[in-house]
Design an enzyme around this catalytic site. Structure first.
Site, PDB file in Angstrom:
ATOM      1  N   PHE A  47       0.826  -1.206   0.000  1.00  0.00           N
ATOM      2  CA  PHE A  47       0.000   0.000   0.000  1.00  0.00           C
ATOM      3  C   PHE A  47       0.862   1.258   0.000  1.00  0.00           C
ATOM      4  O   PHE A  47       0.707   2.143   0.840  1.00  0.00           O
ATOM      5  CB  PHE A  47      -0.988  -0.002   1.170  1.00  0.00           C
ATOM      6  CG  PHE A  47      -1.922  -1.173   1.140  1.00  0.00           C
ATOM      7  CD1 PHE A  47      -3.044  -1.157   0.330  1.00  0.00           C
ATOM      8  CD2 PHE A  47      -1.663  -2.309   1.890  1.00  0.00           C
ATOM      9  CE1 PHE A  47      -3.899  -2.253   0.283  1.00  0.00           C
ATOM     10  CE2 PHE A  47      -2.513  -3.405   1.858  1.00  0.00           C
ATOM     11  CZ  PHE A  47      -3.628  -3.368   1.051  1.00  0.00           C
ATOM     12  N   HIS A  48       1.771   1.314  -0.969  1.00  0.00           N
ATOM     13  CA  HIS A  48       2.624   2.483  -1.133  1.00  0.00           C
ATOM     14  C   HIS A  48       3.250   2.466  -2.526  1.00  0.00           C
ATOM     15  O   HIS A  48       3.162   1.481  -3.241  1.00  0.00           O
ATOM     16  CB  HIS A  48       3.728   2.519  -0.063  1.00  0.00           C
ATOM     17  CG  HIS A  48       4.702   1.400  -0.159  1.00  0.00           C
ATOM     18  ND1 HIS A  48       4.519   0.199   0.499  1.00  0.00           N
ATOM     19  CD2 HIS A  48       5.864   1.275  -0.846  1.00  0.00           C
ATOM     20  CE1 HIS A  48       5.536  -0.603   0.232  1.00  0.00           C
ATOM     21  NE2 HIS A  48       6.370   0.027  -0.593  1.00  0.00           N
ATOM     22  N   ALA A  49       3.867   3.581  -2.872  1.00  0.00           N
ATOM     23  CA  ALA A  49       4.671   3.708  -4.088  1.00  0.00           C
ATOM     24  C   ALA A  49       5.997   4.332  -3.681  1.00  0.00           C
ATOM     25  O   ALA A  49       6.144   4.836  -2.556  1.00  0.00           O
ATOM     26  CB  ALA A  49       3.961   4.591  -5.114  1.00  0.00           C
ATOM     27  N   ARG A  94       2.011  -0.286  -5.134  1.00  0.00           N
ATOM     28  CA  ARG A  94       2.132  -1.733  -4.995  1.00  0.00           C
ATOM     29  C   ARG A  94       1.399  -2.215  -3.748  1.00  0.00           C
ATOM     30  O   ARG A  94       1.404  -1.557  -2.716  1.00  0.00           O
ATOM     31  CB  ARG A  94       3.591  -2.169  -4.968  1.00  0.00           C
ATOM     32  CG  ARG A  94       4.357  -1.609  -3.805  1.00  0.00           C
ATOM     33  CD  ARG A  94       5.805  -1.361  -4.087  1.00  0.00           C
ATOM     34  NE  ARG A  94       5.963  -0.278  -5.014  1.00  0.00           N
ATOM     35  CZ  ARG A  94       7.028  -0.055  -5.760  1.00  0.00           C
ATOM     36  NH1 ARG A  94       8.078  -0.800  -5.673  1.00  0.00           N
ATOM     37  NH2 ARG A  94       7.087   0.952  -6.588  1.00  0.00           N
TER      38      ARG A  94
END
Length: 130
Positions: A47-49, A94
């Site tokens: 839960f991040h990029a 992602r």
């Protein structure tokens, strides 16, 4: 966004071996290696990029679903073999879901940990890429 590729396994009657070399299978200098394991049933990760970080992601054992999203295309890749890897390059959201109990997810990263490189809010991610 990303590139899916197969590693070239070597082996004989004793078992298999996969060798990963910088400049060949890994297109960047590796500055950080980490792995995720013992993920509890039903839990998801990621839960991040990243703004600049490049990664090669693969499972050493077990399986999970890797969701990659560039803001316009969202794709799920089943990582279920140590022979299959994904290069993630560029600003890509992602998520990892559906970990099997034996999953070990390995990540090779182009940079050391830097919190300022993370986009942890999806709306912020969308603003960043637009």
């Amino acid at each position: 966004m990303f590139e899916l590729f197969n590693f070239d396994p070597k082996g004989d009657s004793r078992g298999s071996l996969i060798s990963l070399e910088v400049g060949k299978e890994i297109p960047f200098d590796i500055k950080r290696i980490y792995y995720i394991y013992a993920t509890k049933a039903g839990e998801s990760r990621g839960f991040h990029a990243h703004k600049a970080l490049k990664q090669v992601i693969f499972t050493v054992s077990g399986a999970c679903d890797l969701v990659l999203d560039n803001g316009s295309v969202r794709q799920t890749i089943k990582l279920d073999s140590p022979e299959k890897g994904v290069l993630v390059d560029g600003v890509v959201w992602r998520e990892m879901h559906n970990f099997t109990s034996d999953c070990v997810l390995m990540v090779l990263a182009s940079e050391e940990y830097d919190e300022s490189d993370y986009l942890r809010d999806y709306d912020e991610f969308l603003r960043w890429i637009n």
